[in-house]
Design a protein around this motif. Structure first.
Motif, PDB file in Angstrom:
ATOM      1  N   MET A   1    -144.032 -46.116  -4.671  1.00  0.00           N
ATOM      2  CA  MET A   1    -142.723 -44.466  -4.733  1.00  0.00           C
ATOM      3  C   MET A   1    -141.675 -45.173  -3.926  1.00  0.00           C
ATOM      4  O   MET A   1    -141.537 -45.438  -2.903  1.00  0.00           O
ATOM      5  CB  MET A   1    -144.247 -43.577  -4.202  1.00  0.00           C
ATOM      6  CG  MET A   1    -143.314 -42.680  -3.554  1.00  0.00           C
ATOM      7  SD  MET A   1    -144.082 -40.744  -3.035  1.00  0.00           S
ATOM      8  CE  MET A   1    -145.513 -40.957  -3.375  1.00  0.00           C
ATOM      9  N   GLN A   2    -140.625 -44.434  -4.991  1.00  0.00           N
ATOM     10  CA  GLN A   2    -139.622 -44.147  -4.880  1.00  0.00           C
ATOM     11  C   GLN A   2    -138.741 -43.016  -3.762  1.00  0.00           C
ATOM     12  O   GLN A   2    -138.850 -41.771  -4.760  1.00  0.00           O
ATOM     13  CB  GLN A   2    -138.749 -44.499  -5.459  1.00  0.00           C
ATOM     14  CG  GLN A   2    -139.207 -45.820  -6.082  1.00  0.00           C
ATOM     15  CD  GLN A   2    -138.409 -47.016  -6.050  1.00  0.00           C
ATOM     16  OE1 GLN A   2    -137.392 -47.001  -5.286  1.00  0.00           O
ATOM     17  NE2 GLN A   2    -139.274 -48.317  -6.213  1.00  0.00           N
ATOM     18  N   TYR A   3    -138.610 -42.439  -2.813  1.00  0.00           N
ATOM     19  CA  TYR A   3    -138.920 -41.668  -2.363  1.00  0.00           C
ATOM     20  C   TYR A   3    -137.197 -40.940  -2.562  1.00  0.00           C
ATOM     21  O   TYR A   3    -137.020 -40.469  -2.525  1.00  0.00           O
ATOM     22  CB  TYR A   3    -138.235 -42.412  -0.359  1.00  0.00           C
ATOM     23  CG  TYR A   3    -139.580 -42.534   0.177  1.00  0.00           C
ATOM     24  CD1 TYR A   3    -140.650 -41.602   0.881  1.00  0.00           C
ATOM     25  CD2 TYR A   3    -139.583 -44.128   0.091  1.00  0.00           C
ATOM     26  CE1 TYR A   3    -142.249 -41.888   1.359  1.00  0.00           C
ATOM     27  CE2 TYR A   3    -140.817 -44.391   0.684  1.00  0.00           C
ATOM     28  CZ  TYR A   3    -142.348 -43.390   1.417  1.00  0.00           C
ATOM     29  OH  TYR A   3    -143.453 -43.435   1.760  1.00  0.00           O
ATOM     30  N   LYS A   4    -136.206 -41.850  -2.625  1.00  0.00           N
ATOM     31  CA  LYS A   4    -134.875 -41.186  -3.531  1.00  0.00           C
ATOM     32  C   LYS A   4    -135.239 -40.522  -4.462  1.00  0.00           C
ATOM     33  O   LYS A   4    -135.132 -39.076  -4.838  1.00  0.00           O
ATOM     34  CB  LYS A   4    -134.360 -42.356  -3.703  1.00  0.00           C
ATOM     35  CG  LYS A   4    -133.232 -42.406  -4.315  1.00  0.00           C
ATOM     36  CD  LYS A   4    -131.824 -42.722  -4.186  1.00  0.00           C
ATOM     37  CE  LYS A   4    -130.097 -42.427  -4.731  1.00  0.00           C
ATOM     38  NZ  LYS A   4    -129.117 -43.750  -5.437  1.00  0.00           N
ATOM     39  N   ARG A   5    -136.300 -40.729  -5.705  1.00  0.00           N
ATOM     40  CA  ARG A   5    -136.702 -39.897  -6.782  1.00  0.00           C
ATOM     41  C   ARG A   5    -137.713 -39.045  -6.571  1.00  0.00           C
ATOM     42  O   ARG A   5    -137.382 -38.021  -6.590  1.00  0.00           O
ATOM     43  CB  ARG A   5    -137.637 -40.766  -7.519  1.00  0.00           C
ATOM     44  CG  ARG A   5    -137.124 -42.363  -8.359  1.00  0.00           C
ATOM     45  CD  ARG A   5    -137.769 -42.410  -9.809  1.00  0.00           C
ATOM     46  NE  ARG A   5    -138.457 -43.136  -9.408  1.00  0.00           N
ATOM     47  CZ  ARG A   5    -138.933 -44.367  -9.143  1.00  0.00           C
ATOM     48  NH1 ARG A   5    -137.672 -44.776  -9.810  1.00  0.00           N
ATOM     49  NH2 ARG A   5    -140.222 -44.797  -8.761  1.00  0.00           N
ATOM     50  N   LEU A   6    -138.232 -39.318  -5.228  1.00  0.00           N
ATOM     51  CA  LEU A   6    -139.432 -37.895  -4.730  1.00  0.00           C
ATOM     52  C   LEU A   6    -138.267 -37.088  -3.825  1.00  0.00           C
ATOM     53  O   LEU A   6    -138.973 -35.538  -4.398  1.00  0.00           O
ATOM     54  CB  LEU A   6    -140.327 -38.875  -3.800  1.00  0.00           C
ATOM     55  CG  LEU A   6    -141.141 -37.942  -2.766  1.00  0.00           C
ATOM     56  CD1 LEU A   6    -142.042 -37.309  -3.992  1.00  0.00           C
ATOM     57  CD2 LEU A   6    -142.466 -37.818  -1.649  1.00  0.00           C
ATOM     58  N   LEU A   7    -137.155 -37.272  -2.970  1.00  0.00           N
ATOM     59  CA  LEU A   7    -136.444 -36.815  -2.725  1.00  0.00           C
ATOM     60  C   LEU A   7    -135.415 -35.726  -3.633  1.00  0.00           C
ATOM     61  O   LEU A   7    -135.601 -34.342  -3.791  1.00  0.00           O
ATOM     62  CB  LEU A   7    -135.354 -37.311  -1.750  1.00  0.00           C
ATOM     63  CG  LEU A   7    -136.454 -37.774  -0.169  1.00  0.00           C
ATOM     64  CD1 LEU A   7    -135.220 -38.286   0.603  1.00  0.00           C
ATOM     65  CD2 LEU A   7    -136.689 -36.358   0.642  1.00  0.00           C
TER      66      LEU A   7
ATOM     67  N   THR B   1    -137.748 -32.895  -5.090  1.00  0.00           N
ATOM     68  CA  THR B   1    -138.002 -32.290  -4.171  1.00  0.00           C
ATOM     69  C   THR B   1    -137.195 -31.236  -4.119  1.00  0.00           C
ATOM     70  O   THR B   1    -137.033 -29.372  -3.947  1.00  0.00           O
ATOM     71  CB  THR B   1    -138.267 -32.544  -2.991  1.00  0.00           C
ATOM     72  OG1 THR B   1    -139.190 -33.238  -3.198  1.00  0.00           O
ATOM     73  CG2 THR B   1    -138.237 -31.349  -1.634  1.00  0.00           C
TER      74      THR B   1
END
Length: 367
Positions: free
Chosen positions: A1-7, A10
């Motif tokens: 999971m890429q947290y940058k894409r997730l953020l 969001t």
């Protein structure tokens, strides 16, 4: 999971929520509204029940007995009547729930050490209030009897008489309320989608381009829902009779006429929501926000007498409050239009206000 894409996703969703101000307001205010409504309105304790009194004796002893009733927090004195028939009339009108009848020979029987009887008339159209009021009355009478009792004085006897629903069947109280909720909820929800659906599909512009006037457009779109509302009301009355044994004791013609007025009111509320909402989700959210107070505050589930003053007065702006009085008056009590003038006039005023607001908002939307 890429947290940058997730953020990023969001953040994008928060932007959408912020732009959808109507849904945001509902999401933030709905919990507060529900908490306050449920906290104040959901109260099965019965107190401050309106009490009408006929004092045929009009003596020091009878006034002392009356003070026992009026000084308790169970009852609130509505007024003193000139006859027992007038007490029953006010119960029929729904202005009072309990009537205390003191006979002319009350004091004479007390002084002669004879058996002394008083009567309490109870409106049985609301079984919850009726049962509680009878218990309160019996408790007050027993306590007063113990106070005046001596060796030669017989016990004071209270004779309760339940009007309109002697067996205190809950179905005779609930079914008329359910009919009112069905008539309101279905028409409001269906009508609230009417203009929103046209707007979402892009056909509202085509309607505006036609020679059709706003009034013709509103009436044309409401006729199908009017027919649906009539069908729902007739089916509900038939099923209530066949399954639950609830018989319309009053005039069916009067019930249909006043049901038509309330149907017009519900359709106008749905159309007002439809002109304000921008999509069907908002229409559904606004419908729920409108219908929830109608269930809690109108007296459908919980006695209005137990509500705080502010909530009680707030319920007076709900059309369902007055239509429930009309339904239970005609179906359970069998009263005529002369006994229902107060809720009818209040309902007509609310209908006028809602229709005027709907027409103004609808014209503005078309412009």
């Amino acid at each position: 999971m890429q947290y940058k894409r997730l953020l990023t996703i969001t953040k994008k969703e928060f932007i959408h929520i912020r732009r959808d101000k109507a849904s945001l307001i509902i999401a933030l205010l709905m919990p507060v509204m529900m908490l306050l409504l449920f906290g104040f309105a959901v109260n099965t304790d019965v107190n401050n029940v309106n009490l009408a009194i006929y004092d045929g004796s009009n003596t020091l002893e009878s006034r002392e007995l009356i003070s026992k009733f009026t000084n308790s927090y169970y009852f609130k004195l509505y007024g003193s009547m000139d006859s027992s028939e007038e007490v029953e009339k006010y119960i029929s009108m729904g202005k009072v729930k309990v009537g205390l009848i003191i006979p002319p020979d009350y004091t004479k029987n007390l002084r002669r050490n004879s058996q002394t009887e008083i009567q309490v008339l109870v409106d049985g159209s609301d079984p919850t209030i009726a049962r509680t009021a009878m218990s309160y009355s019996q408790l007050i009478a027993n306590n007063y009897s113990l106070k005046i009792k001596s060796v030669n004085v017989k016990k004071l006897t209270l004779k309760p008489l339940v009007l309109y629903n002697p067996t205190l069947e809950s179905s005779k109280f609930n079914i008329p309320g359910v009919i009112g909720l069905i008539l309101q909820n279905i028409t409001v929800i269906l009508t609230s989608f009417a203009m929103v659906r046209e707007r979402e599909k892009g056909t509202i512009e085509q309607l505006i381009m036609t020679p059709v006037t706003p009034f013709e457009l509103i009436v044309g779109k409401l006729i199908p829902y009017t027919i649906i509302g009539f069908f729902d009301m007739i089916i509900s009355l038939l099923l209530g009779n066949l399954i639950f044994g609830v018989v319309v004791k009053g005039s069916m013609a009067l019930l249909i006429f006043l049901g038509t007025l309330f149907l017009i009111c519900s359709l106008a509320m749905g159309m007002l929501i439809s002109t304000v909402a921008r999509n069907q989700l908002q229409a559904m959210q606004a419908s729920i926000a409108l219908l929830l107070p109608s269930v809690l505050l109108s007296g459908f589930m919980f006695p209005r007498e137990a509500m705080p003053k502010f909530i009680y007065y707030l319920s007076n702006i709900l059309p369902m409050t007055y239509f429930l009085q009309i339904l239970r008056g005609i179906i359970v009590k069998g009263v005529g239009i002369s006994y229902l003038l107060s809720p009818i006039i209040s309902l007509l005023i609310l209908i006028f206000i809602i229709i005027v607001a709907t027409m103004k908002k609808f014209n503005k939307t078309l412009d």
